[in-house]
Design a protein around this motif. Structure first.
Motif, PDB file in Angstrom:
ATOM      1  N   ASP A  97      82.147  76.236  -0.046  1.00  0.00           N
ATOM      2  CA  ASP A  97      81.182  75.764  -1.033  1.00  0.00           C
ATOM      3  C   ASP A  97      81.819  75.666  -2.414  1.00  0.00           C
ATOM      4  N   GLU A 149      72.403  75.768  -9.031  1.00  0.00           N
ATOM      5  CA  GLU A 149      71.969  76.715  -8.006  1.00  0.00           C
ATOM      6  C   GLU A 149      72.052  78.147  -8.513  1.00  0.00           C
ATOM      7  N   ASP A 154      73.468  74.499  -1.125  1.00  0.00           N
ATOM      8  CA  ASP A 154      72.377  75.009  -0.304  1.00  0.00           C
ATOM      9  C   ASP A 154      71.049  74.622  -0.949  1.00  0.00           C
ATOM     10  N   LYS A 188      67.837  76.768  -0.070  1.00  0.00           N
ATOM     11  CA  LYS A 188      67.686  78.056  -0.746  1.00  0.00           C
ATOM     12  C   LYS A 188      67.189  77.865  -2.178  1.00  0.00           C
TER      13      LYS A 188
END
Length: 262
Positions: A5, A105, A129, A132
């Motif tokens: 990531d 994020e 993500d 999330k």
């Protein structure tokens, strides 16, 4: 965040940072999405704090300042060159914008503030993500507040993806974006009310080189997996595919719009 990531985020940040000087001129689809997104915002009355995720060069930030004259805006982006452009554009805001250079994020995960409106244009598809982040957002939205955002779907540049698969064996980043049904399902698990729609924007370019240049100038990923380099010969093969199968270099940008209430 995993090493994979982190590597992904680094590549995306680098592309957008390089495109900061060319983004505004090349981002006609993103501008069209801004206009549609703004039509989904709530009335200005009662909106005092706004969070914008992925503000880029400030296209949406500038409109927020005009639409919500009594609100303060927290504008987040992880590219410093993009934020520099946004700061210059938002001078009209008279100090009502707090620019934050941070990963969107991570900002959502760590924020303890409350906002009347959380909004974002063409950014969520780049999150490592997104599920999330959408799960975490309701705790940042005040009573009566809204989440209103747009993002690109996997149908974006599907013609280019097909052309690359047929001629070079490569594929593009958009092929891995989250689909509408999955995005809607994630939202419904966290928000009481979810309204969504899909809008397809179609653009015609002179040839494949012009298309790739426009994508580069907006920081968008083009081929990312497998295959061989795009040599002049392979570019000609792509042009031939578009003429044979799409009537020229015509491509589709699939954009999702969502309006949600906790």
């Amino acid at each position: 965040m995993s090493a994979e990531d982190c590597s992904f985020k680094h590549r995306v940040r680098s592309r957008f940072s390089r495109a900061a000087a060319t983004y505004d001129e090349a981002s006609d689809v993103q501008r069209a999405a801004v206009d549609r997104l703004a039509s989904l915002w709530p009335p200005a009355e009662g909106v005092r704090r706004i969070l914008e995720l992925g503000c880029g060069t400030g296209l949406l930030t500038e409109l927020l300042l005009h639409r919500f004259p009594r609100a303060r805006v927290v504008a987040v982006d992880f590219s410093l060159p993009m934020l520099t452009r946004a700061r210059a554009r938002a001078r009209v805001g008279d100090g009502r914008v707090d620019f934050v250079c941070a990963d969107g994020e991570e900002f959502v995960a760590g924020s303890r503030h409350s906002f009347d409106l959380v909004t974002s244009n063409a950014a969520l598809q780049w999150f490592a993500d997104p599920e999330k982040t959408l799960e975490r957002l309701p705790r940042l939205i005040s009573g009566g507040g809204r989440l209103v955002f747009s993002c690109f779907g996997p149908g974006t540049l599907t013609e280019l993806d097909q052309a690359l698969a047929a001629t070079t064996g490569r594929s593009i980043a958009a092929a891995g974006f989250t689909g509408f049904a999955a995005m809607e399902r994630w939202l419904r698990s966290s928000f009481a009310r979810v309204e969504g729609e899909i809008v397809n924007y179609r653009r015609h370019h002179a040839d494949v080189r012009a298309l790739l240049r426009s994508l580069r100038d907006t920081g968008t990923a083009v081929p990312v997996r497998g295959g061989r380099p795009l040599t002049p010969g392979r570019l000609r093969a792509l042009d031939h595919w578009f003429r044979a199968h799409a009537g020229g270099c015509r491509v589709t940008y699939e954009v999702f719009f969502f309006r949600c209430s906790p």
